[in-house]
Design a protein around this motif. Structure first.
Motif, PDB file in Angstrom:
ATOM      1  N   ALA A  53     -30.597  -9.244  32.934  1.00  0.00           N
ATOM      2  CA  ALA A  53     -30.725 -10.282  31.907  1.00  0.00           C
ATOM      3  C   ALA A  53     -29.764 -10.026  30.751  1.00  0.00           C
ATOM      4  O   ALA A  53     -29.101 -10.957  30.259  1.00  0.00           O
ATOM      5  N   LEU A  54     -29.663  -8.780  30.314  1.00  0.00           N
ATOM      6  CA  LEU A  54     -28.763  -8.432  29.208  1.00  0.00           C
ATOM      7  C   LEU A  54     -27.301  -8.643  29.608  1.00  0.00           C
ATOM      8  O   LEU A  54     -26.513  -9.226  28.850  1.00  0.00           O
ATOM      9  N   GLY A  55     -26.926  -8.164  30.795  1.00  0.00           N
ATOM     10  CA  GLY A  55     -25.544  -8.307  31.245  1.00  0.00           C
ATOM     11  C   GLY A  55     -25.144  -9.757  31.433  1.00  0.00           C
ATOM     12  O   GLY A  55     -24.047 -10.173  31.043  1.00  0.00           O
ATOM     13  N   ILE A  92     -15.888  -0.461  20.821  1.00  0.00           N
ATOM     14  CA  ILE A  92     -16.365   0.864  21.225  1.00  0.00           C
ATOM     15  C   ILE A  92     -17.889   0.916  21.214  1.00  0.00           C
ATOM     16  O   ILE A  92     -18.517   1.437  22.150  1.00  0.00           O
ATOM     17  N   GLY A  93     -18.504   0.365  20.170  1.00  0.00           N
ATOM     18  CA  GLY A  93     -19.958   0.387  20.076  1.00  0.00           C
ATOM     19  C   GLY A  93     -20.624  -0.394  21.191  1.00  0.00           C
ATOM     20  O   GLY A  93     -21.591   0.076  21.802  1.00  0.00           O
ATOM     21  N   THR A  94     -20.109  -1.594  21.475  1.00  0.00           N
ATOM     22  CA  THR A  94     -20.720  -2.432  22.511  1.00  0.00           C
ATOM     23  C   THR A  94     -20.560  -1.806  23.885  1.00  0.00           C
ATOM     24  O   THR A  94     -21.519  -1.728  24.669  1.00  0.00           O
ATOM     25  N   PHE A  95     -19.346  -1.354  24.199  1.00  0.00           N
ATOM     26  CA  PHE A  95     -19.103  -0.763  25.516  1.00  0.00           C
ATOM     27  C   PHE A  95     -19.938   0.503  25.685  1.00  0.00           C
ATOM     28  O   PHE A  95     -20.539   0.728  26.741  1.00  0.00           O
ATOM     29  N   GLY A 150     -22.304  -3.355  17.527  1.00  0.00           N
ATOM     30  CA  GLY A 150     -21.985  -3.378  18.952  1.00  0.00           C
ATOM     31  C   GLY A 150     -23.065  -2.733  19.802  1.00  0.00           C
ATOM     32  O   GLY A 150     -23.462  -3.282  20.837  1.00  0.00           O
ATOM     33  N   VAL A 151     -23.559  -1.571  19.376  1.00  0.00           N
ATOM     34  CA  VAL A 151     -24.600  -0.869  20.145  1.00  0.00           C
ATOM     35  C   VAL A 151     -25.865  -1.716  20.237  1.00  0.00           C
ATOM     36  O   VAL A 151     -26.434  -1.907  21.326  1.00  0.00           O
ATOM     37  N   GLY A 193     -19.342  -6.089  26.225  1.00  0.00           N
ATOM     38  CA  GLY A 193     -20.681  -5.963  26.786  1.00  0.00           C
ATOM     39  C   GLY A 193     -20.734  -6.335  28.248  1.00  0.00           C
ATOM     40  O   GLY A 193     -21.311  -5.606  29.075  1.00  0.00           O
ATOM     41  N   ALA A 194     -20.119  -7.462  28.603  1.00  0.00           N
ATOM     42  CA  ALA A 194     -20.119  -7.883  30.008  1.00  0.00           C
ATOM     43  C   ALA A 194     -19.373  -6.877  30.874  1.00  0.00           C
ATOM     44  O   ALA A 194     -19.831  -6.511  31.969  1.00  0.00           O
ATOM     45  N   ALA A 195     -18.219  -6.413  30.380  1.00  0.00           N
ATOM     46  CA  ALA A 195     -17.438  -5.422  31.136  1.00  0.00           C
ATOM     47  C   ALA A 195     -18.246  -4.153  31.357  1.00  0.00           C
ATOM     48  O   ALA A 195     -18.256  -3.577  32.459  1.00  0.00           O
TER      49      ALA A 195
END
Length: 267
Positions: A53-55, A92-95, A150-151, A193-195
């Motif tokens: 769901a998140l992805g 950086i935070g999201t990834f 991002g996190v 995020g998607a990556a």
């Protein structure tokens, strides 16, 4: 794949599009709870439902954020200097957040999402906004704030607007420019995020068919296609309906959604 499943995800997109245009909400706040319901009904592995769901939510924001920030850009409401300064931390935070999320149990992610919904609902219900009391921080501060946004965005599948807008208003950025700039910031959040959610489970076991890592492609296509059709309708309704009152009603709905998810975790 059954017609029922296709229609189900089109309906998710239709609802998400209208609410995004009408109330200015979107991303995880609207899409993630609906996807959790749909994935449960579809019989997807319970321990992967929240991750998918998140992805999928973040992947859908890649497409929906483009039209949003372009519209704000045409009105001169995007502070690109702020975007440039905060994006390194955002990426950086999201990834990094997706790496953390992919290793957390779905129960923890649901609990964290419930807490986030309660906070957002309270903010909407009481229309709470931070006081403009300081200037934007320097390079290190912007990187740190971008990383934090991002996190959290990765953990709850959102485009970051509910975090970046209050931050910019607090730093003396005008509200309409904060909203426009936040829309632009949502794009790199969605990309990273998607990556991350794809890379973290590419070729993973027990994924439903037509999945790319933790992104479920049928849901992604349905949401994107339908929401792009209904978002303009929501925008038109926003000019004809009492939006502030509707936001308070929607806040109560978010409380109910969060309570239902929390109940499912406890019992």
């Amino acid at each position: 794949m059954s017609v029922e499943i296709i229609v189900m995800y089109l309906v998710v997109g239709l609802i998400a599009g209208v609410l995004a245009g009408l109330l200015g909400v979107g991303g995880g706040v609207v899409i993630v709870p609906m996807l959790v319901f749909c994935f449960t009904k579809q019989g997807i592995q319970p321990d992967q439902i929240m991750h998918i769901a998140l992805g999928t939510s973040l992947a859908s924001i890649i497409f929906t954020s483009i039209s949003s920030f372009m519209a704000h850009h045409k009105r001169g409401a995007v502070e690109w200097v702020i975007v440039k300064r905060i994006v390194p931390g955002i990426l950086i935070g999201t990834f990094s957040g997706t790496f953390v999320a992919s290793r957390l149990p779905t129960g923890f992610l649901k609990g964290f999402f419930c807490l986030f919904l309660f906070v957002i609902a309270t903010q909407m219900l009481f229309n709470k906004k931070p006081s403009a009391s300081r200037d934007l921080p320097g390079t290190g501060g912007m990187f740190g704030m971008g990383s934090l946004i991002g996190v959290v965005s990765a953990l709850v599948g959102i485009g970051g607007g509910s975090l970046s807008v209050p931050f910019m208003i607090w730093c003396n950025v005008a509200a309409h420019r904060a909203i426009g700039t936040s829309a632009a910031i949502g794009f790199p959040i969605a990309i990273a995020g998607a990556a991350g959610y794809i890379v973290n489970n590419l070729g993973g076991a027990d994924l439903p068919p037509y999945s790319l890592g933790f992104v479920y492609l049928p849901a992604l296509v349905g949401i994107v296609c339908a929401s792009m059709l209904t978002a303009p309708i929501g925008v038109k309704l926003a000019h004809a309906l009492p939006v502030d009152k509707l936001k308070r009603i929607f806040a109560l709905f978010l409380y109910a959604v969060a309570a239902k998810m929390a109940w499912g975790l406890i019992f």
